[in-house]
Motif scaffolding. Sequence first.
Motif, PDB file in Angstrom:
ATOM      1  N   ARG A  70      40.136  28.074  37.621  1.00 53.52           N
ATOM      2  CA  ARG A  70      40.779  29.400  37.629  1.00 53.52           C
ATOM      3  C   ARG A  70      41.057  29.884  36.198  1.00 53.52           C
ATOM      4  O   ARG A  70      40.755  31.026  35.848  1.00 53.52           O
ATOM      5  CB  ARG A  70      42.071  29.325  38.424  1.00 53.52           C
ATOM      6  N   LEU A  74      39.208  33.207  34.506  1.00 51.39           N
ATOM      7  CA  LEU A  74      39.972  34.396  34.098  1.00 51.39           C
ATOM      8  C   LEU A  74      39.844  34.628  32.597  1.00 51.39           C
ATOM      9  O   LEU A  74      39.704  35.773  32.137  1.00 51.39           O
ATOM     10  CB  LEU A  74      41.435  34.254  34.516  1.00 51.39           C
ATOM     11  N   ASN A 123      47.716  32.377  34.237  1.00 47.01           N
ATOM     12  CA  ASN A 123      48.690  33.454  34.435  1.00 47.01           C
ATOM     13  C   ASN A 123      48.757  34.388  33.233  1.00 47.01           C
ATOM     14  O   ASN A 123      48.998  35.583  33.385  1.00 47.01           O
ATOM     15  CB  ASN A 123      50.062  32.884  34.776  1.00 47.01           C
ATOM     16  N   ARG A 126      45.599  36.573  33.486  1.00 48.16           N
ATOM     17  CA  ARG A 126      45.447  37.312  34.741  1.00 48.16           C
ATOM     18  C   ARG A 126      45.606  38.825  34.626  1.00 48.16           C
ATOM     19  O   ARG A 126      44.776  39.573  35.156  1.00 48.16           O
ATOM     20  CB  ARG A 126      46.412  36.782  35.787  1.00 48.16           C
ATOM     21  N   GLN A 130      42.574  41.126  35.643  1.00 51.76           N
ATOM     22  CA  GLN A 130      42.716  41.978  36.813  1.00 51.76           C
ATOM     23  C   GLN A 130      42.352  43.421  36.487  1.00 51.76           C
ATOM     24  O   GLN A 130      41.693  44.100  37.281  1.00 51.76           O
ATOM     25  CB  GLN A 130      44.130  41.909  37.377  1.00 51.76           C
TER      26      GLN A 130
END
Length: 139
Positions: A70, A74, A123, A126, A130
Motif C-alpha cells: 500500500r 501510493l 497515510n 494518501r 487520492q
Amino acid sequence: MMRARRRFPLSALAVALGLTTTPALAERNLVPTLERSFDVCPDRPAEPLWMQEIPLRQVYHRVLVQDIYRAQNLERVVETGNCDCATRFPSWDAAEAVFRESYASDERWEMLQSSDAYNRRANAARPAAQAICDAAGNW
C-alpha cells in the motif's frame, strides 16, 4: 379483587413481530462470498498464494506485506503523478522482495513496528494520491 389485564390488539402484536423479524429476514438474504470484486481497477493482481494460506499465528507477516504494498503504491502514484491501474495496483513482487530482504527473519514485535511505519508512510501519501486518482477516476 381481580386486576384488569390490559390486552394488546392482535394487529398491534402482529406489527410488532413483523418489525422485529424483518431485519432477520433481510440478513438471511445476504450471501457472503470469498471472491473479491472491485469497482476501481477490477483486474488487480491477487495476493501471492503463500499470503493467502499463511497460518493464523503468522498473519502479521501478511499484514506487513500488505502495508508495504500500500505504501509503495501510493508513493508511486504521487511520484509519477499517474494513477492508472498498473501504477496503483502493480504485481506484489516489489513488496514481497522488500519483505523477504528486510523483514522475513524479524521477530513479531519488529514486524508490527515496521507495519506501523509503512502505515504512516501510506497515510502521508494518501491525500496527494487520492487527488491524483480522483482526477483519473481511479479512487
